[in-house]
Enzyme design. Structure first.
Site, short mmCIF file in Angstrom:
data_model
loop_
_atom_site.label_atom_id
_atom_site.label_comp_id
_atom_site.label_asym_id
_atom_site.label_seq_id
_atom_site.Cartn_x
_atom_site.Cartn_y
_atom_site.Cartn_z
N HIS A 1 -30.37 -88.94 9.99
CA HIS A 1 -30.22 -90.38 10.77
C HIS A 1 -28.74 -90.32 11.29
O HIS A 1 -27.75 -90.18 10.60
CB HIS A 1 -30.39 -91.40 9.78
CG HIS A 1 -31.64 -91.74 9.23
ND1 HIS A 1 -32.60 -92.60 9.99
CD2 HIS A 1 -32.13 -91.08 8.07
CE1 HIS A 1 -33.84 -92.42 8.93
NE2 HIS A 1 -33.61 -91.59 8.03
N ASN B 1 -26.52 -92.77 12.36
CA ASN B 1 -25.52 -93.53 11.54
C ASN B 1 -25.31 -93.19 9.91
O ASN B 1 -24.62 -93.73 9.61
CB ASN B 1 -25.77 -95.04 11.80
CG ASN B 1 -25.26 -95.32 13.14
OD1 ASN B 1 -24.05 -95.47 13.51
ND2 ASN B 1 -26.30 -95.63 14.20
N HIS C 1 -23.21 -100.44 11.08
CA HIS C 1 -23.56 -100.61 12.51
C HIS C 1 -22.65 -101.69 12.78
O HIS C 1 -22.43 -101.71 14.00
CB HIS C 1 -24.94 -101.41 12.33
CG HIS C 1 -26.26 -100.41 12.13
ND1 HIS C 1 -27.46 -100.87 11.33
CD2 HIS C 1 -26.12 -99.24 12.34
CE1 HIS C 1 -28.03 -99.51 11.29
NE2 HIS C 1 -27.29 -98.54 11.87
N THR D 1 -32.29 -91.87 15.53
CA THR D 1 -31.58 -92.90 15.47
C THR D 1 -32.22 -94.11 16.07
O THR D 1 -33.37 -94.22 16.78
CB THR D 1 -30.15 -92.81 16.40
OG1 THR D 1 -29.05 -93.96 16.32
CG2 THR D 1 -30.46 -92.76 17.93
N GLY E 1 -36.05 -97.39 7.74
CA GLY E 1 -35.52 -98.73 7.58
C GLY E 1 -35.79 -99.21 6.02
O GLY E 1 -36.59 -98.19 5.50
N GLU F 1 -40.99 -94.30 -0.18
CA GLU F 1 -39.64 -94.23 -0.87
C GLU F 1 -39.63 -95.36 -2.05
O GLU F 1 -39.00 -95.33 -2.73
CB GLU F 1 -38.88 -94.63 0.30
CG GLU F 1 -38.28 -93.52 1.02
CD GLU F 1 -36.96 -94.11 2.04
OE1 GLU F 1 -35.93 -93.75 1.47
OE2 GLU F 1 -37.25 -94.62 2.97
N ASP G 1 -30.98 -86.26 5.39
CA ASP G 1 -31.35 -87.56 5.22
C ASP G 1 -30.04 -88.34 5.79
O ASP G 1 -29.96 -88.66 7.16
CB ASP G 1 -31.64 -88.20 4.20
CG ASP G 1 -32.17 -89.56 4.15
OD1 ASP G 1 -32.83 -89.87 5.26
OD2 ASP G 1 -32.38 -90.20 3.27
#
Ligand code: 6MZ
Length: 374
Positions: free
Chosen positions: A30, A32, A80, A112, A209, A239, A314
């Site tokens: 990812h 960020n 963010h 992203t 998310g 998850e 990850d």
């Protein structure tokens, strides 16, 4: 240090260096979550100076090393705030590619979440343009983002093979993430954007998310739309132990799955029979509690069953890891030999979403590296 301790330290060092030298394919990173701590601290300092955040509080959160799953998502909200303006997105994208290339990742799929942010004049499209700008600004390495406008694969391939070349080379492709907080219509926008940007390095869709937020039915129309358009899809699966969703995800039969932590015996058998390639994120799963420990991680079961897998980071920034480190952990935890690690890295190249020309080129890269590394 006594001689025995020195010898052991030298063995560890040699193995770590070998894992760095190994060409690697990263399929689950990812954007960020892969930002350097030093960059996050610098950005936090700037916002602290402007009075937007309290720097000292944010600094402690950034530097903390253990993170539960709920904490991760609080942290992403903070990241963010720090990263979401066009120039910073560009900077972060550039740095993330440089960091992966520095440890011999030869093919990188970055995912992203395209973001609308009215206050910053940002649309999902302008966010992605800022990401792509960052990839084009990379100077330390040659980036092959999309083939037609950049350079031919032939040229790139010869550079990837040339160990003496001054610059390292890396293929980069983009996956657009649907955030589980989004509505059906926002998820649709993301899929349509992926289609619109398919000639600019965007080659897939991801669903990610906070796994305790949202409903599968919300994203399904967008995922089905992507499937109908022929866009490859990867989905974060299991998850948390959401039985209904795990079942639905397996039935949807995406091209790849991330994590697969909390599957029960029946789901596990189904996954294995479907042979859907799995993106394994060891450090992330142990830190967030998806796996009880490295030793008890489900990697071993899938590996022994010869299930298609690729090792991934990850969120290398968030979890202070690197792809080389993930290979090292597999070697030391599960006893894989160098040739088994090499095979693992090479196999991951079969599961990339890029086309056959890229796959062929990666094959050559591994063929060439084999002579050097084994
Ligand atoms: C689920 C994750 C994640 O998209 O802003 N993300 N989603 N599970 C994970 N395991 C820990 N790690 C990251 O990158 C950050 C976003 O990626 C997703 C979350 O939606 C997070 O907000 P981008 O570049």
């Amino acid at each position: 240090m006594d001689t025995e301790t020195e010898r052991k330290a030298a063995v560890v060092e040699e193995m770590r260096e070998w894992c760095v030298a190994l060409p690697k394919v990263e399929l689950h990173a990812h954007l960020n979550g892969s930002v350097r701590n030093s960059t996050l601290l610098e950005l936090a300092k700037q916002l602290g100076d402007k009075g937007v955040i309290v720097f000292e509080d944010v600094k402690d959160v950034i530097m903390k090393s253990d993170r539960s799953l709920p904490e991760c998502f609080k942290l992403f909200d903070l990241f963010h705030i720090l990263t979401t303006d066009h120039d910073t997105v560009t900077r972060v994208a550039k740095e993330v590619v440089e960091d992966f290339a520095a440890e011999n990742v030869v093919y990188l799929e970055i995912r992203t979440t395209p973001k609308n942010n009215e206050a910053k004049g940002m649309t999902k499209r302008s966010y992605m343009d800022a990401v792509i700008k960052g990839l084009k600004e990379v100077e330390a390495v040659d980036v092959a983002l999309f083939d037609s406008n950049f350079r031919t694969n032939e040229t790139l391939n010869s550079k990837l093979l040339d160990g003496d070349a001054k610059k390292k080379k890396i293929y980069v492709r983009l996956l657009l993430s649907i955030d589980r907080r989004e509505t059906t219509s926002a998820a649709m926008d993301t899929v349509n954007l992926a289609m619109e940007m398919k000639d600019q390095g965007v080659i897939g869709i991801d669903l990610s998310g906070n796994p305790v937020v949202g409903e599968w039915e919300t994203y399904l129309p967008a995922l089905q739309h992507a499937k109908n358009l022929g866009i490859p899809i990867t989905i974060h699966c299991g998850e948390v132990a959401n039985r209904k969703e795990i079942q639905a995800v397996l039935d949807f039969f995406p091209q790849r799955l991330g994590h697969v932590c909390c599957l029960n015996d029946v789901e596990w058998e189904k996954l294995k029979s479907l042979m859907i390639p799995v993106e394994i994120c060891l450090t992330s799963n142990v830190m967030t509690g998806g796996a009880p420990s490295l030793e008890l991680h489900h990697f071993a079961d899938l590996y022994n069953a010869k299930h298609p897998l690729s090792l991934c980071t990850d969120d290398s920034g968030l979890f202070s890891t690197s792809l080389s480190n993930e290979y090292y952990l597999v070697a030391t935890t599960f006893g894989l030999s160098k040739s088994e690690l090499f095979q693992q890295a090479q196999d991951a190249a079969q599961f990339v979403f890029a086309d056959d020309v890229v796959k062929k080129s990666l094959k050559e890269v591994f063929k060439h590296a084999e002579k050097r590394l084994l």
